[in-house]
Write a protein that holds these residues in place. Sequence first.
Motif, PDB file in Angstrom:
ATOM      1  N   VAL A 174     -44.181 -20.136 -64.005  1.00 44.83           N
ATOM      2  CA  VAL A 174     -45.317 -19.710 -63.180  1.00 44.83           C
ATOM      3  C   VAL A 174     -44.856 -19.551 -61.739  1.00 44.83           C
ATOM      4  O   VAL A 174     -44.117 -20.396 -61.208  1.00 44.83           O
ATOM      5  CB  VAL A 174     -46.481 -20.729 -63.236  1.00 44.83           C
ATOM      6  CG1 VAL A 174     -47.617 -20.310 -62.290  1.00 44.83           C
ATOM      7  CG2 VAL A 174     -47.009 -20.875 -64.665  1.00 44.83           C
ATOM      8  N   ILE A 175     -45.275 -18.454 -61.107  1.00 41.67           N
ATOM      9  CA  ILE A 175     -45.079 -18.258 -59.672  1.00 41.67           C
ATOM     10  C   ILE A 175     -46.438 -18.346 -58.993  1.00 41.67           C
ATOM     11  O   ILE A 175     -47.369 -17.613 -59.355  1.00 41.67           O
ATOM     12  CB  ILE A 175     -44.428 -16.894 -59.379  1.00 41.67           C
ATOM     13  CG1 ILE A 175     -42.960 -16.918 -59.796  1.00 41.67           C
ATOM     14  CG2 ILE A 175     -44.540 -16.538 -57.896  1.00 41.67           C
ATOM     15  CD1 ILE A 175     -42.225 -15.623 -59.532  1.00 41.67           C
ATOM     16  N   ASP A 176     -46.558 -19.245 -58.032  1.00 41.70           N
ATOM     17  CA  ASP A 176     -47.784 -19.399 -57.254  1.00 41.70           C
ATOM     18  C   ASP A 176     -47.755 -18.382 -56.118  1.00 41.70           C
ATOM     19  O   ASP A 176     -46.980 -18.523 -55.182  1.00 41.70           O
ATOM     20  CB  ASP A 176     -47.884 -20.827 -56.716  1.00 41.70           C
ATOM     21  CG  ASP A 176     -49.148 -21.052 -55.895  1.00 41.70           C
ATOM     22  OD1 ASP A 176     -49.931 -20.099 -55.718  1.00 41.70           O
ATOM     23  OD2 ASP A 176     -49.355 -22.196 -55.436  1.00 41.70           O
ATOM     24  N   ASN A 177     -48.608 -17.364 -56.218  1.00 41.59           N
ATOM     25  CA  ASN A 177     -48.624 -16.304 -55.213  1.00 41.59           C
ATOM     26  C   ASN A 177     -49.779 -16.461 -54.225  1.00 41.59           C
ATOM     27  O   ASN A 177     -50.173 -15.511 -53.568  1.00 41.59           O
ATOM     28  CB  ASN A 177     -48.701 -14.923 -55.875  1.00 41.59           C
ATOM     29  CG  ASN A 177     -48.335 -13.810 -54.920  1.00 41.59           C
ATOM     30  OD1 ASN A 177     -47.668 -14.034 -53.921  1.00 41.59           O
ATOM     31  ND2 ASN A 177     -48.799 -12.606 -55.209  1.00 41.59           N
ATOM     32  N   SER A 178     -50.333 -17.666 -54.148  1.00 38.90           N
ATOM     33  CA  SER A 178     -51.399 -17.906 -53.181  1.00 38.90           C
ATOM     34  C   SER A 178     -50.842 -18.400 -51.851  1.00 38.90           C
ATOM     35  O   SER A 178     -51.582 -18.573 -50.880  1.00 38.90           O
ATOM     36  CB  SER A 178     -52.407 -18.924 -53.734  1.00 38.90           C
ATOM     37  OG  SER A 178     -51.782 -20.175 -53.960  1.00 38.90           O
ATOM     38  N   GLU A 179     -49.524 -18.646 -51.834  1.00 35.49           N
ATOM     39  CA  GLU A 179     -48.883 -19.120 -50.608  1.00 35.49           C
ATOM     40  C   GLU A 179     -48.318 -17.944 -49.816  1.00 35.49           C
ATOM     41  O   GLU A 179     -48.479 -16.796 -50.182  1.00 35.49           O
ATOM     42  CB  GLU A 179     -47.791 -20.133 -50.962  1.00 35.49           C
ATOM     43  CG  GLU A 179     -48.309 -21.319 -51.766  1.00 35.49           C
ATOM     44  CD  GLU A 179     -47.222 -22.326 -52.073  1.00 35.49           C
ATOM     45  OE1 GLU A 179     -46.320 -22.478 -51.240  1.00 35.49           O
ATOM     46  OE2 GLU A 179     -47.288 -22.951 -53.135  1.00 35.49           O
ATOM     47  N   GLY A 180     -47.624 -18.229 -48.732  1.00 33.33           N
ATOM     48  CA  GLY A 180     -47.057 -17.178 -47.900  1.00 33.33           C
ATOM     49  C   GLY A 180     -45.911 -16.454 -48.586  1.00 33.33           C
ATOM     50  O   GLY A 180     -45.350 -16.926 -49.595  1.00 33.33           O
ATOM     51  N   VAL A 181     -45.557 -15.300 -48.023  1.00 32.53           N
ATOM     52  CA  VAL A 181     -44.506 -14.461 -48.598  1.00 32.53           C
ATOM     53  C   VAL A 181     -43.183 -15.212 -48.701  1.00 32.53           C
ATOM     54  O   VAL A 181     -42.469 -15.106 -49.711  1.00 32.53           O
ATOM     55  CB  VAL A 181     -44.331 -13.175 -47.757  1.00 32.53           C
ATOM     56  CG1 VAL A 181     -43.130 -12.374 -48.242  1.00 32.53           C
ATOM     57  CG2 VAL A 181     -45.586 -12.334 -47.814  1.00 32.53           C
ATOM     58  N   ASP A 182     -42.842 -15.985 -47.688  1.00 33.01           N
ATOM     59  CA  ASP A 182     -41.575 -16.712 -47.700  1.00 33.01           C
ATOM     60  C   ASP A 182     -41.521 -17.712 -48.850  1.00 33.01           C
ATOM     61  O   ASP A 182     -40.470 -17.871 -49.502  1.00 33.01           O
ATOM     62  CB  ASP A 182     -41.361 -17.449 -46.376  1.00 33.01           C
ATOM     63  CG  ASP A 182     -41.074 -16.501 -45.221  1.00 33.01           C
ATOM     64  OD1 ASP A 182     -40.756 -15.322 -45.492  1.00 33.01           O
ATOM     65  OD2 ASP A 182     -41.169 -16.935 -44.062  1.00 33.01           O
ATOM     66  N   GLN A 183     -42.625 -18.384 -49.107  1.00 32.66           N
ATOM     67  CA  GLN A 183     -42.678 -19.351 -50.211  1.00 32.66           C
ATOM     68  C   GLN A 183     -42.525 -18.654 -51.557  1.00 32.66           C
ATOM     69  O   GLN A 183     -41.846 -19.152 -52.457  1.00 32.66           O
ATOM     70  CB  GLN A 183     -44.003 -20.119 -50.173  1.00 32.66           C
ATOM     71  CG  GLN A 183     -44.114 -21.134 -49.047  1.00 32.66           C
ATOM     72  CD  GLN A 183     -43.168 -22.320 -49.259  1.00 32.66           C
ATOM     73  OE1 GLN A 183     -42.820 -22.658 -50.375  1.00 32.66           O
ATOM     74  NE2 GLN A 183     -42.746 -22.926 -48.156  1.00 32.66           N
ATOM     75  N   VAL A 184     -43.160 -17.500 -51.692  1.00 32.93           N
ATOM     76  CA  VAL A 184     -43.047 -16.745 -52.950  1.00 32.93           C
ATOM     77  C   VAL A 184     -41.618 -16.249 -53.133  1.00 32.93           C
ATOM     78  O   VAL A 184     -41.051 -16.329 -54.236  1.00 32.93           O
ATOM     79  CB  VAL A 184     -44.048 -15.573 -52.970  1.00 32.93           C
ATOM     80  CG1 VAL A 184     -43.901 -14.767 -54.265  1.00 32.93           C
ATOM     81  CG2 VAL A 184     -45.475 -16.095 -52.838  1.00 32.93           C
TER      82      VAL A 184
END
Length: 205
Positions: A174-184
């Motif tokens: 799973v990739i959490d895409n609710s965070e900022g671009v850098d975190q993704v």
Amino acid sequence: MTAILGLTGGIGSGKSTVARMFATHGVHWVDADDVAREVVEPGTPALAAIRDHFGDEIITPEGALDRAALRQIVFSDDSQRQWLEALLHPRIRQELVRQLKPDHYALPYALLVSPLLLETDQHQLVEQVLVVDVPEEVQIERTMARDTNERAQVERIIAAQMPRQERLNKADRVIDNSEGVDQVQHQVDELHRQFLVAFEPYSKP
């Protein structure tokens, strides 16, 4: 031989954004939405069948498919949506299989990006399922901003897709895409390193 990873998520979850992040590592990816548009381009048998079934009101003056008009019909009538899926899904699958085999490709895995990976037999094409996840309210906000759809229309589309928790239950990663671009991007970078190791045997002749 190349391993195929399935990348999926609900509407507005950011699948294409994540796929482009993998592409910065040289990963080949095929978007099922792009293929779905290709199989209904003007002059294709699929578009002719759709026109015969739904009428000229779903055809633009230029002779292309009016996707917004068709979407209004099929997401308001399950039987019409099922008819359309029965027509298109086999054609889409055949073209996906062809495009997922690039020539002279060095990496051991490629990505099949599809919103309906788990709702159709497309999941049979992949070794693992990677889900891009965001809360439902984020899906609604992003889709309304992107497609200028009304909220009720977006909610109908979400309701027609697999429930969020069920999708997560079927995920290998799973990739959490609710965070900022850098975190993704950090999540993508780490998964890419893991996939190179996990699928390295696929690169052997």
